[in-house]
Write a protein that holds these residues in place. Structure first.
Motif, PDB file in Angstrom:
ATOM      1  N   LEU A   3      82.905  38.121  21.514  1.00 22.20           N
ATOM      2  CA  LEU A   3      82.564  37.380  20.305  1.00 22.20           C
ATOM      3  C   LEU A   3      81.052  37.391  20.125  1.00 22.20           C
ATOM      4  N   ALA A   4      80.614  37.865  18.975  1.00 21.44           N
ATOM      5  CA  ALA A   4      79.169  37.931  18.746  1.00 21.44           C
ATOM      6  C   ALA A   4      78.811  37.206  17.464  1.00 21.44           C
ATOM      7  N   TYR A   5      77.611  36.611  17.462  1.00 25.08           N
ATOM      8  CA  TYR A   5      77.136  35.942  16.261  1.00 25.08           C
ATOM      9  C   TYR A   5      75.821  36.578  15.821  1.00 25.08           C
ATOM     10  N   PRO A  24      68.968  26.480  18.089  1.00 24.99           N
ATOM     11  CA  PRO A  24      68.945  27.836  18.647  1.00 24.99           C
ATOM     12  C   PRO A  24      70.341  28.456  18.698  1.00 24.99           C
ATOM     13  N   GLU A  25      70.362  29.758  18.500  1.00 27.06           N
ATOM     14  CA  GLU A  25      71.618  30.498  18.442  1.00 27.06           C
ATOM     15  C   GLU A  25      72.491  30.293  19.684  1.00 27.06           C
ATOM     16  N   GLN A  78      73.329  35.654   5.886  1.00 27.84           N
ATOM     17  CA  GLN A  78      74.747  35.506   6.208  1.00 27.84           C
ATOM     18  C   GLN A  78      74.961  35.190   7.687  1.00 27.84           C
ATOM     19  N   HIS A  79      75.859  34.247   7.928  1.00 28.14           N
ATOM     20  CA  HIS A  79      76.302  33.986   9.295  1.00 28.14           C
ATOM     21  C   HIS A  79      77.462  34.932   9.570  1.00 28.14           C
ATOM     22  N   ARG A  90      79.990  22.973  23.229  1.00 29.23           N
ATOM     23  CA  ARG A  90      80.750  21.826  22.720  1.00 29.23           C
ATOM     24  C   ARG A  90      79.824  20.769  22.114  1.00 29.23           C
ATOM     25  N   PHE A  91      80.309  20.141  21.115  1.00 26.15           N
ATOM     26  CA  PHE A  91      79.640  19.014  20.456  1.00 26.15           C
ATOM     27  C   PHE A  91      78.293  19.384  19.838  1.00 26.15           C
ATOM     28  N   GLN A  92      78.101  20.673  19.619  1.00 24.82           N
ATOM     29  CA  GLN A  92      76.885  21.086  18.940  1.00 24.82           C
ATOM     30  C   GLN A  92      77.249  21.248  17.467  1.00 24.82           C
ATOM     31  N   HIS A  93      76.725  20.371  16.628  1.00 21.26           N
ATOM     32  CA  HIS A  93      77.032  20.556  15.211  1.00 21.26           C
ATOM     33  C   HIS A  93      75.859  20.138  14.349  1.00 21.26           C
ATOM     34  N   ASN A  94      75.952  20.494  13.112  1.00 16.55           N
ATOM     35  CA  ASN A  94      74.920  20.114  12.167  1.00 16.55           C
ATOM     36  C   ASN A  94      74.853  18.605  12.035  1.00 16.55           C
ATOM     37  N   ASN A  95      73.651  18.076  12.015  1.00 11.23           N
ATOM     38  CA  ASN A  95      73.518  16.630  11.959  1.00 11.23           C
ATOM     39  C   ASN A  95      74.124  16.033  10.693  1.00 11.23           C
TER      40      ASN A  95
END
Lengths: 429, 228
Positions: free
Chosen positions: A406-408, A370-371, A414-415, A377-382
């Motif tokens: 800061l917005a995503y 989820p966005e 596109q990211h 922290r420590f949230q990354h792609n497996n």
């Protein structure tokens, strides 16, 4: 915030004060009318007695006709059963002379004279007395309303004056930042405010002490943990260079080496995080970003080429961020590293600035989580176990601490990361 | 070449000492600021490796003294505090380079060599190993006396190998040397592989020997001896 409504302290005390005053007024009104009643009764009784004596005298002298001038006298044939009873009653009577209805009090009693029984009823006007009593009551009400208005108006004007030190202290509290040594003293003679201010100063001191302890601890940790890690790593490198050993324990040594490296990078990144949080980069200034962005782009030029990504830039010469230069470097480094790492070659990696915004975007598959978790922290792609998952958390922290938004967004494959800024007008609160 | 290591951690000092002695340096050690001060005033060193967090003070204090005693002495700051301000202060005071703990020994070796080269030989010295010659000031590489055209990364890579020849360099150490923390490790190993493949090919076109040997998938060794 509590979901019930809040009121100003002064409004509350005023309201309560007015309620008490109203009660006091009502009590005193009750008391005064009672006093008035007593006075009226006493006064009337005097008059009744005076007339009664006249009537008794007249009847004793057999001048009943004269007595009738003062009262209504009926001659009775026999002694009434309630002979000793004296009754009073208030009635509304139309006076024949002034043709105006008015209150009268009637005193009725019996008397005996020479074997004859008389029923005597004396009337006395009490309208004036009643009017006096009502006047007392009516005078109290306007007095109360005048008091209400005066108090409310005074409170309205005085609240600004009395609460000025309070609001000043509140402002100091709001502006307080961890690591700030001193808080300005507010001059006040109000005991409560002095107590609040003293308590606040005490808290600031405690916070400051805790902060310094923690800072010292963090710094010591940073220093002390890196050296042993350094040694472990170097010793492991020695093992790695030992070909006999590697033939037998290659996998184990490699694992130790990898994990040590991970720990060491983690330690460094967390130290950086703490430093940013502790506002150790505290030399913010207006920086024109164009040159800085170009510098960072050229530093990653070869990695971009190796990944076969195209870079498109559209940089505004006027885009400015109010930030510590080191923080801007960290920010750009992390955003670029993230973009390059996850960029696919479906389209260009874009870095664009306008007069008031910075955007970096890369093509890639949607987030596998989820966005909202993106900046945690420590949230990354497996699939990238080796990355720390701290880069974007650091970016977020820098933005938060510097009033940058800061917005995503994920849009058309596109990211997109956008930073909207504090611009030049940014005054640190 | 004489190097003074000013560092209070004995393990680290010993490790550096062994490593640097293997690389042909003479090593002296100081664990305290005062001890270091005395040594600086008594002897001449080509290079001083200076830790900032010493038990009796900040290593930065020594920099002016070192420069006063021997302006040509190189200084490399060694610190765990990767605060930019400390580094900048050190560099402004006259240090030549800095290295942040934890570091790869190969990296330290490369930094020492490049600092010494800049200072002692006015950058004009040539590095030579086997068929390969590098002129570091002109950034020119000759293999078998034929100029070799390298990209910037390939050149940096070759130089790093030349400073650390006959020693296994881990991929991590190479990545850090080339890109610092600008790159994510998951990406970087592929890049390294490609660069090394290209560099190896270019050298092999001109020299009869393969210099770059892959080691157990962990790293690479630069050597003119054939590996098994």
């Amino acid at each position: 915030m509590p979901d019930f409504q809040s009121y100003k302290l002064l409004s509350k005390t005023t309201l309560i004060y007015l309620l008490f005053t109203l009660t006091a007024f009502l009590v005193s009104a009750f008391f005064l009318t009672n006093e008035a009643d007593e006075y009226i009764n006493k006064e009337l009784e005097g008059r009744f007695n005076h007339t009664e004596q006249k009537i008794r005298r007249a009847i004793q002298q057999k001048e009943t006709e004269r007595a009738k001038r003062y009262a209504e006298i009926t001659v009775l044939n026999q002694k009434p059963a309630d002979f000793s009873l004296i009754t009073y009653s208030d009635t509304l009577i139309t006076d024949s002379e002034i043709t105006e209805r008015d209150f009268f009090r009637k005193k009725t009693f019996y008397m005996e004279q020479d074997g004859s029984f008389y029923k005597v009823s004396i009337l006395k006007s009490i309208g004036d007395f009643y009017r006096l009593r009502d006047d007392i009551f009516e005078a109290l009400l306007p007095a109360f309303f005048v008091l209400v208005i005066v108090i409310v108006v005074f409170n309205y004007f005085l609240s600004g004056y009395f609460f000025k030190p309070f609001n000043l202290i509140l402002n100091h509290m709001r502006a307080f930042k961890v690591g700030q040594k001193k808080v300005d003293h507010v001059e006040t003679s109000t005991t409560e405010f002095i107590r609040m201010q003293n308590l606040f100063s005490k808290m600031v001191n405690t916070i400051d002490e805790d902060y310094n302890n923690l800072k010292e601890y963090t710094e010591n940790m940073a220093h002390e943990i890196q050296t042993p890690l350094s040694i472990i790593r170097n010793k492991t490198e020695n093992l790695l260079a030992d070909e006999d050993l590697m033939a037998h324990h290659g996998h184990d040594v490699k694992t130790i080496f990898d994990e040590t490296n991970y720990l060491s990078r983690l330690g460094q990144a967390l130290n950086l995080f703490t430093k940013i949080e502790n506002r150790e980069f505290s030399n913010p200034q207006d920086i024109k970003t164009e040159a800085v962005i170009r510098k960072h782009l050229s530093a990653v030029n070869d990695t971009i080429q190796m990944k076969n990504i195209k870079v498109e830039t559209e940089l505004s010469a006027t885009h400015t961020l109010f930030l510590d230069p080191s923080l801007l470097d960290i920010l750009l480094k992390n955003l670029l590293r993230n973009a390059i790492q996850y960029a696919s070659s479906d389209g260009p990696l874009t870095v664009a600035t306008t007069a008031d915004s910075f955007t970096i975007s890369n093509y890639g598959d949607p987030l596998p989580f989820p966005e909202e978790k993106l900046f945690i922290r420590f949230q990354h792609n497996n699939n990238s176990k080796k990355s720390l998952g701290l880069g974007l958390a650091i970016v977020k922290k820098i933005c938060d601490l510097n009033n940058l938004n800061l917005a995503y967004n994920y849009h058309e494959k596109q990211h997109i990361f956008t930073i909207r800024g504090n611009l030049m007008s940014s005054v640190v609160p | 070449m004489k190097i003074l290591i000013v560092e209070d951690n004995r393990h680290l000092v010993q490790d550096m000492q062994e490593f640097l002695q293997e690389n042909g340096f003479l090593i002296e050690k100081a664990g305290f600021l005062e001890e270091a001060r005395q040594k600086i005033n008594l002897y001449k060193y080509d290079l001083i490796i200076l830790d900032l967090g010493l038990p009796d003070g900040n290593g930065l204090e020594l920099i002016p003294e070192i420069k006063r005693n021997d302006p040509s002495a190189g200084i490399i700051i060694l610190t765990a505090k990767d605060t930019v301000s400390e580094k900048v202060k050190g560099l402004e005071m006259g240090a030549d380079d800095y290295i942040t703990k934890p570091f790869h020994k190969a990296e330290l070796n490369a930094r020492i060599n490049s600092t010494l080269r800049r200072g002692k030989f006015d950058g004009n010295s040539a590095l030579e190993y086997g068929h390969i010659k590098i002129n570091t000031s002109a950034r020119q590489v000759l293999v078998n006396n034929t100029p070799l055209n390298l990209t910037k990364i390939e050149y940096d890579l070759l130089l790093y190998f030349m400073y650390n020849k006959n020693r296994m360099l881990t991929k991590e150490s190479i990545v850090e040397h080339l890109w610092g923390d600008r790159i994510d490790e998951s990406d970087s190993f592929n890049f390294i592989y490609n660069h090394i493949k290209n560099l190896r090919k270019k050298i092999q076109k001109l020299a009869p020997v393969n210099y770059i040997h892959s080691m157990y998938g962990i790293g690479y060794k630069f050597s003119d001896k054939e590996q098994d």
